[in-house]
Design an enzyme around this catalytic site. Sequence first.
Site, PDB file in Angstrom:
ATOM      1  N   HIS A  64       0.813  -1.223   0.000  1.00  0.00           N
ATOM      2  CA  HIS A  64       0.000   0.000   0.000  1.00  0.00           C
ATOM      3  C   HIS A  64       0.848   1.275   0.000  1.00  0.00           C
ATOM      4  O   HIS A  64       1.911   1.336   0.610  1.00  0.00           O
ATOM      5  CB  HIS A  64      -1.027  -0.009   1.142  1.00  0.00           C
ATOM      6  CG  HIS A  64      -0.466   0.079   2.534  1.00  0.00           C
ATOM      7  ND1 HIS A  64      -0.279   1.271   3.187  1.00  0.00           N
ATOM      8  CD2 HIS A  64      -0.082  -0.879   3.420  1.00  0.00           C
ATOM      9  CE1 HIS A  64       0.188   1.044   4.405  1.00  0.00           C
ATOM     10  NE2 HIS A  64       0.331  -0.259   4.572  1.00  0.00           N
ATOM     11  N   ASP A 177       6.167   2.026   6.845  1.00  0.00           N
ATOM     12  CA  ASP A 177       4.918   1.303   6.590  1.00  0.00           C
ATOM     13  C   ASP A 177       4.094   2.161   5.638  1.00  0.00           C
ATOM     14  O   ASP A 177       3.512   3.148   6.064  1.00  0.00           O
ATOM     15  CB  ASP A 177       4.198   1.073   7.927  1.00  0.00           C
ATOM     16  CG  ASP A 177       2.753   0.655   7.766  1.00  0.00           C
ATOM     17  OD1 ASP A 177       2.359   0.252   6.672  1.00  0.00           O
ATOM     18  OD2 ASP A 177       2.004   0.732   8.770  1.00  0.00           O
ATOM     19  N   GLU A 209      -5.289   1.490   2.532  1.00  0.00           N
ATOM     20  CA  GLU A 209      -5.106   0.368   3.468  1.00  0.00           C
ATOM     21  C   GLU A 209      -5.279   0.825   4.912  1.00  0.00           C
ATOM     22  O   GLU A 209      -5.944   0.169   5.707  1.00  0.00           O
ATOM     23  CB  GLU A 209      -3.718  -0.264   3.279  1.00  0.00           C
ATOM     24  CG  GLU A 209      -3.572  -1.634   3.915  1.00  0.00           C
ATOM     25  CD  GLU A 209      -3.031  -1.622   5.337  1.00  0.00           C
ATOM     26  OE1 GLU A 209      -2.969  -2.683   5.954  1.00  0.00           O
ATOM     27  OE2 GLU A 209      -2.677  -0.540   5.857  1.00  0.00           O
ATOM     28  N   GLU A 210      -4.696   1.950   5.244  1.00  0.00           N
ATOM     29  CA  GLU A 210      -4.774   2.428   6.631  1.00  0.00           C
ATOM     30  C   GLU A 210      -6.183   2.900   6.981  1.00  0.00           C
ATOM     31  O   GLU A 210      -6.514   3.085   8.144  1.00  0.00           O
ATOM     32  CB  GLU A 210      -3.770   3.570   6.868  1.00  0.00           C
ATOM     33  CG  GLU A 210      -2.313   3.225   6.559  1.00  0.00           C
ATOM     34  CD  GLU A 210      -1.672   2.294   7.591  1.00  0.00           C
ATOM     35  OE1 GLU A 210      -2.350   1.893   8.554  1.00  0.00           O
ATOM     36  OE2 GLU A 210      -0.484   1.950   7.411  1.00  0.00           O
ATOM     37  N   ASP A 232       4.168  -6.014   3.647  1.00  0.00           N
ATOM     38  CA  ASP A 232       3.984  -4.964   4.649  1.00  0.00           C
ATOM     39  C   ASP A 232       4.956  -5.248   5.779  1.00  0.00           C
ATOM     40  O   ASP A 232       5.740  -6.201   5.718  1.00  0.00           O
ATOM     41  CB  ASP A 232       2.527  -4.970   5.138  1.00  0.00           C
ATOM     42  CG  ASP A 232       2.048  -3.581   5.549  1.00  0.00           C
ATOM     43  OD1 ASP A 232       2.869  -2.795   6.045  1.00  0.00           O
ATOM     44  OD2 ASP A 232       0.861  -3.291   5.380  1.00  0.00           O
ATOM     45  N   HIS A 326       3.655   2.796  13.244  1.00  0.00           N
ATOM     46  CA  HIS A 326       2.698   3.916  13.207  1.00  0.00           C
ATOM     47  C   HIS A 326       3.160   5.163  13.949  1.00  0.00           C
ATOM     48  O   HIS A 326       2.440   6.153  13.987  1.00  0.00           O
ATOM     49  CB  HIS A 326       1.306   3.485  13.688  1.00  0.00           C
ATOM     50  CG  HIS A 326       0.577   2.641  12.665  1.00  0.00           C
ATOM     51  ND1 HIS A 326      -0.761   2.365  12.734  1.00  0.00           N
ATOM     52  CD2 HIS A 326       1.029   2.029  11.539  1.00  0.00           C
ATOM     53  CE1 HIS A 326      -1.119   1.609  11.693  1.00  0.00           C
ATOM     54  NE2 HIS A 326      -0.039   1.394  10.961  1.00  0.00           N
TER      55      HIS A 326
HETATM   56 ZN   LIG Z   1       0.994  -1.096   6.410  1.00  0.00          ZN
END
Ligand SMILES: [Zn+2]
Length: 360
Positions: A64, A177, A209-210, A232, A326
């Site tokens: 992603h 990410d 995706e998030e 990922d 994150h």
């Molecule tokens: Zn990810």
Amino acid sequence: MKSRIKLDLTELMRIPGLSGHEDRVRRAIATKLSAAGVESRSDRLGNLIASFPGTGPSVMLFAHMDQLGFVVRKIDEDGGIRVERLGGVPERALASQSVTLATAKGDIPGVIANKSHHATTPDEKYTVFKAPELRIDTGHKSKTEAERAGIRIGTPVTYHGAAYDLAGDRIAGTAIDDRAACAVLIEVARALASRRHGPPVHLVFSVQEEFNLRGAVVAAQTLQPDIAIQFDLMLATDTPDMADRGDMALGGGPGMSLYSFHGRGTLNGVIPHPAMVRLVEETAAQEGIDLQRSAQTGILTDLSYVQLVGEGVASIDLGFPMRYSHSSLEVCDLGDLEALTQILIAALARIGPDFDLSRD
Ligand SMILES: [Zn+2]
């Protein structure tokens, strides 16, 4: 190869691309693909797709492009910006971060406000504020001034894009990410551009995706692949706070997920197809690459939904170990990304016309 992956990665990490606002990332990737002689196209949702013809079962490889962040909810009269969270925002790690507001008039820097320490009461010292309670300071002195600069309700906000070299092969920064996996896929595209035979392969740089994990499904519905491999992060568990969660070392080689599940409202996960596990294990052994294993609840990727398309897609999650997921500064190791690229190119070469996906 490693220096090329590093260049692509650090460039992509610095481009803001909140879920639903991936356009600049997509353009940067399309430009890199085109420089490698690879044509790509976008679907209506924004997924970027590059296809390579071949024979045998068709393979969709995807990562992603989007990142988590915030959306402007309200601008206070004094110019302070209120936001809603988008994606798995770690509220504990937000105070005093620098952010970028991507407006039609250009990028605007801002700071997530943190109450002056000198005025912080003992209670407040250990309080985490929820994202809706935060304010972003862009320096604008009024709502009118902020609006004139281009900030509106709905403006996407992301961590300020950054990439730093740590010791050895380690990189720290924003949105590793999943820009690290995007960089891996770009390198795979370069290899596929000059291959002579192999299965049909579709590289997909997916969206949202998030946000809702379902952007890649749209590409899968169009491409109807037999096999899907998703790239990922894998949670690195080699720091004291993570030690009980698994056996995944940063720099220890690429990872393969044997189980992922998320039950909080989503109820999904991936148990990989046995033929795919075999393929990855055999490829790693053949190439002499250390392969790490992961089984985690609390993890979910867009593959959960892709696997359910059509008659079912033989699926597996592969990835690179990563720390501090994150947060504004995630950490990965370039050696893992290089090995992931190698394993992937070699695995594709092993998928012949007789590759067996039957469950008999
Ligand atoms: Zn990810």
